[in-house]
Design an enzyme around this catalytic site. Sequence first.
Site, PDB file in Angstrom:
ATOM      1  N   ASP A  54       0.806  -0.679   0.104  1.00 22.66           N
ATOM      2  CA  ASP A  54       0.106   0.224  -0.356  1.00 22.66           C
ATOM      3  C   ASP A  54       1.078   1.552   0.236  1.00 22.66           C
ATOM      4  OD1 ASP A  54      -2.978   1.491  -0.349  1.00 22.66           O
ATOM      5  OD2 ASP A  54      -2.076   1.549   1.825  1.00 22.66           O
ATOM      6  N   ASN A  83      -0.802   4.531  -1.528  1.00 23.18           N
ATOM      7  CA  ASN A  83      -0.951   4.680  -0.401  1.00 23.18           C
ATOM      8  C   ASN A  83      -2.274   5.359  -0.182  1.00 23.18           C
ATOM      9  OD1 ASN A  83      -1.656   5.689   2.754  1.00 23.18           O
ATOM     10  ND2 ASN A  83      -0.461   3.535   2.650  1.00 23.18           N
ATOM     11  N   ARG A 142      -7.191  -4.650   1.692  1.00 19.06           N
ATOM     12  CA  ARG A 142      -7.575  -5.846   1.702  1.00 19.06           C
ATOM     13  C   ARG A 142      -8.466  -6.124   0.648  1.00 19.06           C
ATOM     14  NH1 ARG A 142      -8.614  -5.113   8.413  1.00 19.06           N
ATOM     15  NH2 ARG A 142      -6.372  -5.884   9.179  1.00 19.06           N
ATOM     16  N   ASP A 180       2.507  -7.344   9.947  1.00 21.91           N
ATOM     17  CA  ASP A 180       3.834  -7.414  10.942  1.00 21.91           C
ATOM     18  C   ASP A 180       3.454  -8.656  12.067  1.00 21.91           C
ATOM     19  OD1 ASP A 180       1.072  -5.614  11.431  1.00 21.91           O
ATOM     20  OD2 ASP A 180       2.570  -3.772  12.211  1.00 21.91           O
ATOM     21  N   GLU A 234     -13.015  -0.810  11.141  1.00 16.48           N
ATOM     22  CA  GLU A 234     -13.870  -1.706  10.002  1.00 16.48           C
ATOM     23  C   GLU A 234     -13.709  -2.773   9.254  1.00 16.48           C
ATOM     24  OE1 GLU A 234      -9.683  -1.574   9.776  1.00 16.48           O
ATOM     25  OE2 GLU A 234     -10.615   0.205   9.708  1.00 16.48           O
ATOM     26  N   ASP A 235     -13.113  -3.236  10.513  1.00 15.33           N
ATOM     27  CA  ASP A 235     -12.399  -5.702  10.838  1.00 15.33           C
ATOM     28  C   ASP A 235     -14.129  -5.894  11.771  1.00 15.33           C
ATOM     29  OD1 ASP A 235     -11.364  -3.668  12.316  1.00 15.33           O
ATOM     30  OD2 ASP A 235      -9.951  -5.243  13.196  1.00 15.33           O
ATOM     31  N   ARG A 272       4.552  -3.277  17.111  1.00 14.08           N
ATOM     32  CA  ARG A 272       6.057  -3.278  16.984  1.00 14.08           C
ATOM     33  C   ARG A 272       6.405  -2.292  17.628  1.00 14.08           C
ATOM     34  NH1 ARG A 272       4.945  -1.870  10.108  1.00 14.08           N
ATOM     35  NH2 ARG A 272       6.522  -0.315  11.159  1.00 14.08           N
ATOM     36  N   HIS A 298       1.674   0.169  13.478  1.00  8.43           N
ATOM     37  CA  HIS A 298       0.443  -0.062  12.792  1.00  8.43           C
ATOM     38  C   HIS A 298      -0.307  -0.401  11.921  1.00  8.43           C
ATOM     39  CE1 HIS A 298       1.655  -2.843  16.871  1.00  8.43           C
ATOM     40  NE2 HIS A 298       1.491  -1.567  17.023  1.00  8.43           N
TER      41      HIS A 298
END
Length: 413
Positions: A45, A73, A81, A99, A182-183, A211, A216
């Site tokens: 992205d 991006n 996705r 990650d 959104e997930d 991380r 993220h």
Amino acid sequence: MTVAQPDVSVIIGAYEAMPYLVECLASVEAQTIDRGRIEVIAVDDGSTDGTGEYLEEFAARAAMPVTVIRQDNSGGPSGPRNVGLGKAAGRYVFFLDADDRLGPEALERMVAMADRNGTDVVLGRVEGINRKPPRSMWDRSFDRTDVFSSNIKFTLSAQKLFRRELLEQHGMRFDESLWTGEDALFTMEAYLRANGVSVIADHTCYYLVGRDDGKHVTKSGGYSLRFDSARALMNLIAEHVPAGERRDALLVRPFLVTLLPQFGPKYLKDSEQVRQHKFQLAKPLMEEFWSEGVARRLKVEERLRLHLVAEEKPELLKEVVEFVKAKKQAPALLERRGRHVYLVYPHFRKAAAAVPDTIYLAAPREARAFPGYREHSAGGTLLRRAARRARRVLKSRDAAARTRTPGGTAAAA
């Protein structure tokens, strides 16, 4: 020559993912599922740190089919996705963050679980590395369950196995207009539409990696975006589930996980302007979705905070949040021969506050956490002592309130 359909398409959205991407892809290569049963679709992205180049190197040497798509991006995980989902050919899809990493045998076990039980979604146990993973849904494995009969509503991240036919049948895609959550929207819809959900609780299938740089894939943004996320999830639940017990049980999730933290310790650091804005953003959600059925499923302090939000009483909320932040234990007050246990949080039975006693009434599972509850129900005395302490607290508060009143006249605190 006909190419066999892969069992699973692993979709990886990647942005500035180095060096974490190296272990992520290594975990894919280490999967025990046959190479002919898997494909990888990776979407870079708009990275500038070598992520795209490493994906192309991986595609050139991998023993499984790997498609790499490079794009400008998009600002968050939904776009990559969706692009990957549009290219997927597998019977199932699995969304892997660049990650994070897969556990050993994860794909083989999840595909086998779905095939054996005919379920549309499979959750594999998640462990955290420098991150706190969800916990409440891993007590036991389920060959077949649903969102109403388990705790899966408290894990709405996208890192699960989804039957692609379910997603295509309903045109399901990630909502690119949402900047966060959104997930949760995508996964809750899948739960609600699924012909069964399986849970693998006895084998770690996914490692959620924190991380070191704190970055993220998830989009960042201000507090107002959390209210957008809560609204979207509440609307989805209301659209799919008629009003009643089952809807209330699901609405607990956005109230507890998304909305309530906006009125937690961070609220104390907010400016007065931000506090007022949060109440404005919450008002339509409380008016439409807050109910007794949702409230009684929460702990007392959670219920109390949201009640004060619903009643638009920011001046009372601040004291409650300070009490909660200090990690104080509210005294337990026993009444009606043990049938009622009230937890004496701020404003309890203060006339000026006008908070109903029912807001402070502990559910049996919460009351049992207080020392002496079991003993008292069997004739012991510990909870009676706690009740006397609670009455002394109330009495001292009333005395202090009278002292502060000019002329010493009694006044409601």
